[in-house]
Design a protein around this motif. Structure first.
Motif, PDB file in Angstrom:
ATOM      1  N   SER A 257     -69.729 -11.673 -44.205  1.00  0.00           N
ATOM      2  CA  SER A 257     -68.687 -12.336 -43.420  1.00  0.00           C
ATOM      3  C   SER A 257     -67.571 -12.862 -44.319  1.00  0.00           C
ATOM      4  N   GLN A 258     -66.402 -13.081 -43.711  1.00  0.00           N
ATOM      5  CA  GLN A 258     -65.231 -13.656 -44.385  1.00  0.00           C
ATOM      6  C   GLN A 258     -64.762 -12.812 -45.567  1.00  0.00           C
ATOM      7  N   ASN A 259     -64.983 -11.493 -45.480  1.00  0.00           N
ATOM      8  CA  ASN A 259     -64.381 -10.540 -46.394  1.00  0.00           C
ATOM      9  C   ASN A 259     -63.373  -9.701 -45.618  1.00  0.00           C
ATOM     10  N   ALA A 260     -62.281  -9.317 -46.254  1.00  0.00           N
ATOM     11  CA  ALA A 260     -61.286  -8.459 -45.598  1.00  0.00           C
ATOM     12  C   ALA A 260     -61.767  -7.013 -45.684  1.00  0.00           C
ATOM     13  N   LEU A 261     -62.667  -6.634 -44.775  1.00  0.00           N
ATOM     14  CA  LEU A 261     -63.325  -5.333 -44.838  1.00  0.00           C
ATOM     15  C   LEU A 261     -62.483  -4.233 -44.197  1.00  0.00           C
ATOM     16  N   ARG A 262     -62.579  -3.044 -44.766  1.00  0.00           N
ATOM     17  CA  ARG A 262     -62.018  -1.858 -44.130  1.00  0.00           C
ATOM     18  C   ARG A 262     -63.132  -1.152 -43.385  1.00  0.00           C
ATOM     19  N   ALA A 263     -62.787  -0.572 -42.250  1.00  0.00           N
ATOM     20  CA  ALA A 263     -63.799   0.078 -41.415  1.00  0.00           C
ATOM     21  C   ALA A 263     -64.225   1.428 -41.971  1.00  0.00           C
ATOM     22  N   THR A 264     -63.349   2.051 -42.757  1.00  0.00           N
ATOM     23  CA  THR A 264     -63.655   3.372 -43.298  1.00  0.00           C
ATOM     24  C   THR A 264     -63.901   3.275 -44.792  1.00  0.00           C
ATOM     25  N   ALA A 265     -64.778   4.147 -45.293  1.00  0.00           N
ATOM     26  CA  ALA A 265     -65.097   4.160 -46.717  1.00  0.00           C
ATOM     27  C   ALA A 265     -63.944   4.751 -47.515  1.00  0.00           C
ATOM     28  N   ASN A 266     -63.955   4.531 -48.824  1.00  0.00           N
ATOM     29  CA  ASN A 266     -62.947   5.125 -49.683  1.00  0.00           C
ATOM     30  C   ASN A 266     -63.070   6.647 -49.668  1.00  0.00           C
ATOM     31  N   PRO A 267     -61.936   7.358 -49.691  1.00  0.00           N
ATOM     32  CA  PRO A 267     -61.993   8.822 -49.686  1.00  0.00           C
ATOM     33  C   PRO A 267     -62.834   9.351 -50.847  1.00  0.00           C
ATOM     34  N   GLY A 268     -63.711  10.274 -50.538  1.00  0.00           N
ATOM     35  CA  GLY A 268     -64.545  10.859 -51.578  1.00  0.00           C
ATOM     36  C   GLY A 268     -65.856  10.144 -51.812  1.00  0.00           C
ATOM     37  N   ASP A 269     -66.008   8.913 -51.287  1.00  0.00           N
ATOM     38  CA  ASP A 269     -67.273   8.202 -51.458  1.00  0.00           C
ATOM     39  C   ASP A 269     -68.350   8.855 -50.613  1.00  0.00           C
ATOM     40  N   PRO A 270     -69.519   9.127 -51.188  1.00  0.00           N
ATOM     41  CA  PRO A 270     -70.597   9.715 -50.386  1.00  0.00           C
ATOM     42  C   PRO A 270     -71.148   8.699 -49.392  1.00  0.00           C
ATOM     43  N   ARG A 271     -71.692   9.208 -48.303  1.00  0.00           N
ATOM     44  CA  ARG A 271     -72.317   8.326 -47.322  1.00  0.00           C
ATOM     45  C   ARG A 271     -73.563   7.711 -47.940  1.00  0.00           C
ATOM     46  N   CYS A 272     -73.688   6.410 -47.793  1.00  0.00           N
ATOM     47  CA  CYS A 272     -74.783   5.685 -48.436  1.00  0.00           C
ATOM     48  C   CYS A 272     -75.942   5.487 -47.460  1.00  0.00           C
ATOM     49  N   VAL A 273     -77.142   5.528 -47.989  1.00  0.00           N
ATOM     50  CA  VAL A 273     -78.339   5.241 -47.197  1.00  0.00           C
ATOM     51  C   VAL A 273     -78.712   3.783 -47.411  1.00  0.00           C
ATOM     52  N   TRP A 274     -78.700   3.004 -46.347  1.00  0.00           N
ATOM     53  CA  TRP A 274     -78.987   1.573 -46.429  1.00  0.00           C
ATOM     54  C   TRP A 274     -80.479   1.339 -46.673  1.00  0.00           C
ATOM     55  N   PRO A 275     -80.827   0.190 -47.268  1.00  0.00           N
ATOM     56  CA  PRO A 275     -82.248  -0.137 -47.442  1.00  0.00           C
ATOM     57  C   PRO A 275     -82.976  -0.157 -46.091  1.00  0.00           C
ATOM     58  N   SER A 276     -84.146   0.411 -46.062  1.00  0.00           N
ATOM     59  CA  SER A 276     -84.904   0.468 -44.812  1.00  0.00           C
ATOM     60  C   SER A 276     -85.352  -0.910 -44.352  1.00  0.00           C
ATOM     61  N   THR A 277     -85.351  -1.881 -45.272  1.00  0.00           N
ATOM     62  CA  THR A 277     -85.781  -3.231 -44.938  1.00  0.00           C
ATOM     63  C   THR A 277     -84.710  -4.025 -44.198  1.00  0.00           C
ATOM     64  N   LEU A 278     -83.448  -3.583 -44.260  1.00  0.00           N
ATOM     65  CA  LEU A 278     -82.344  -4.374 -43.716  1.00  0.00           C
ATOM     66  C   LEU A 278     -82.438  -4.459 -42.193  1.00  0.00           C
ATOM     67  N   SER A 279     -82.504  -5.700 -41.684  1.00  0.00           N
ATOM     68  CA  SER A 279     -82.618  -5.894 -40.234  1.00  0.00           C
ATOM     69  C   SER A 279     -81.477  -6.725 -39.664  1.00  0.00           C
ATOM     70  N   SER A 280     -80.742  -7.452 -40.513  1.00  0.00           N
ATOM     71  CA  SER A 280     -79.679  -8.326 -40.022  1.00  0.00           C
ATOM     72  C   SER A 280     -78.448  -8.146 -40.903  1.00  0.00           C
ATOM     73  N   LEU A 281     -77.297  -7.888 -40.238  1.00  0.00           N
ATOM     74  CA  LEU A 281     -76.038  -7.677 -40.954  1.00  0.00           C
ATOM     75  C   LEU A 281     -74.951  -8.526 -40.311  1.00  0.00           C
ATOM     76  N   ASN A 282     -74.314  -9.385 -41.111  1.00  0.00           N
ATOM     77  CA  ASN A 282     -73.259 -10.276 -40.633  1.00  0.00           C
ATOM     78  C   ASN A 282     -71.914  -9.756 -41.118  1.00  0.00           C
TER      79      ASN A 282
END
Length: 375
Positions: A257-282
């Motif tokens: 939270s409270q970061n100026a996030l962009r909705a799209t990844a940087n061009p050329g960045d591979p799609r990342c696989v999130w940790p399987s343990t992650l259950s909550s994202l703010n």
């Protein structure tokens, strides 16, 4: 028993003159002898007032920006002589701030507190100067469960956490580092935090994903469950995911939270696989106009409140989710009859303005960090 200037120096330093009756007491102890707070703002502070804090469980001491260099000659790393006195203290929570402290003095105090019942230590608005003392053969400091550092600078660079770790018993569960420089840690020099479940790096607006990669040392946080990255200059969720993967960190809860996030990844960045343990994202208060790409496939909690979403997210834009928060977005406030003029002339709902103000204030404090004056 000799008396000493304040609880910070109580265990190590020589006695001071008695307080003048005309001088207001810089320390206050509550009626239950539970909380004690000191603020030594006087140019010639009466450190001996801190003696009354010896009976308290929670103690907060601010040294008024004073330099403690002159007490360095009294810092004795061999604290066994104080052991019996320290063992009877009720102290469990200690906050120390607003001072310039020689590193040797700080570590001598930590060694002395190893005989105490201290569980939570907060250091704030400190400038730690000089070189470190030789490390002990084994940790002699307190068995802390929580360590918080805010606006602490270290003259010796990124090795400070490794040096600090050598003096603390390996019980730490919560570590919070805010507005602290440098944050680029010497990963090869510090040991694993085997019991650490919460790492909060929030309110370091200059960190960024590159800085996070330097701070989140690989394989050092095997028990981590909560990772706080609020207001840390993160750019995309995908970029954060890549850092987590490289560090082999698998949190259960992640706060962006409270970061100026962009909705799209940087061009050329591979799609990342999130940790399987992650259950909550703010992702609240992140300025998002659409749901970011590349979110985890499944979440228990997703917080998108206080963003700039002009429509409800489509099901295909969202992960499989149990609890979704969208309050404070424009499309949710269209029916709000209350005027929202004078709200920084933007489409940000009034209820969320405080989050954006918090970002600005934190960033300003970080820029002003080096402007402190010491007596």
């Amino acid at each position: 028993m000799e008396l000493s200037p304040s609880l910070l120096l109580l265990l190590l330093l020589p006695p001071q003159l008695a307080a003048s009756e005309a001088t207001p007491e810089p320390c206050e102890l509550d009626d239950e002898d539970y909380r004690c707070a000191c603020n030594f703002t006087d140019p010639q502070p009466d450190w001996s007032s801190g003696i009354q804090c010896m009976v308290a469980v929670e103690v907060k001491i601010r040294a008024g920006g004073h330099s403690l260099d002159k007490y360095l000659k009294h810092a004795d790393p061999d604290s066994q002589q104080y052991a019996n006195m320290i063992k009877v203290l009720r102290l469990q929570q200690l906050t120390v701030g607003a001072a310039r402290v020689p590193a040797r003095l700080l570590f001598a105090v930590l060694s002395a507190l190893g005989y105490s019942r201290l569980k939570e230590l907060t250091l704030e608005d400190l400038e730690v100067t000089g070189t470190y003392p030789p490390p002990p053969l084994e940790a002699t400091g307190p068995a802390l469960s929580t360590l918080r550092l805010r606006n602490v600078s270290w003259a010796t660079g990124g090795a400070w956490l490794a040096e600090l770790q050598k003096w603390l018993k390996p019980n730490l569960k919560v570590l919070s580092i805010a507005q602290t420089h440098p944050l680029a840690l010497s990963c090869e020099r510090f040991r694993t935090f085997p019991t650490l479940t919460t790492l909060d790096l929030s309110d370091n607006p200059g960190l960024g994903e590159r800085g996070l990669a330097a701070a989140l040392c690989p394989h050092k946080f095997p028990a981590l469950q909560d990772l706080g990255l609020r207001n840390t200059g993160m750019e995309t969720p995908n970029g954060v995911c890549a850092v987590l993967a490289a560090a082999a960190v698998q949190p259960h809860r992640l706060d962006l939270s409270q970061n100026a996030l962009r909705a799209t990844a940087n061009p050329g960045d591979p799609r990342c696989v999130w940790p399987s343990t992650l259950s909550s994202l703010n992702l609240s208060s992140a300025g998002l106009e659409q749901v970011p790409n590349g979110l985890p496939a499944k979440l228990s909690v997703l917080d998108l409140s206080c963003n700039r979403l002009n429509r409800a997210p489509r099901p295909d834009e969202l992960p499989q989710i149990e609890n979704l928060t969208l309050d404070g977005n424009p499309f949710r406030d269209l029916g709000d009859p209350k005027p929202q003029q004078d709200t920084m002339n933007s489409s940000v709902p009034l209820a969320c303005v405080h989050s954006l103000l918090a970002i600005g204030i934190s960033g300003t404090l970080a820029l002003l960090q080096g402007v402190r004056g010491f007596v």
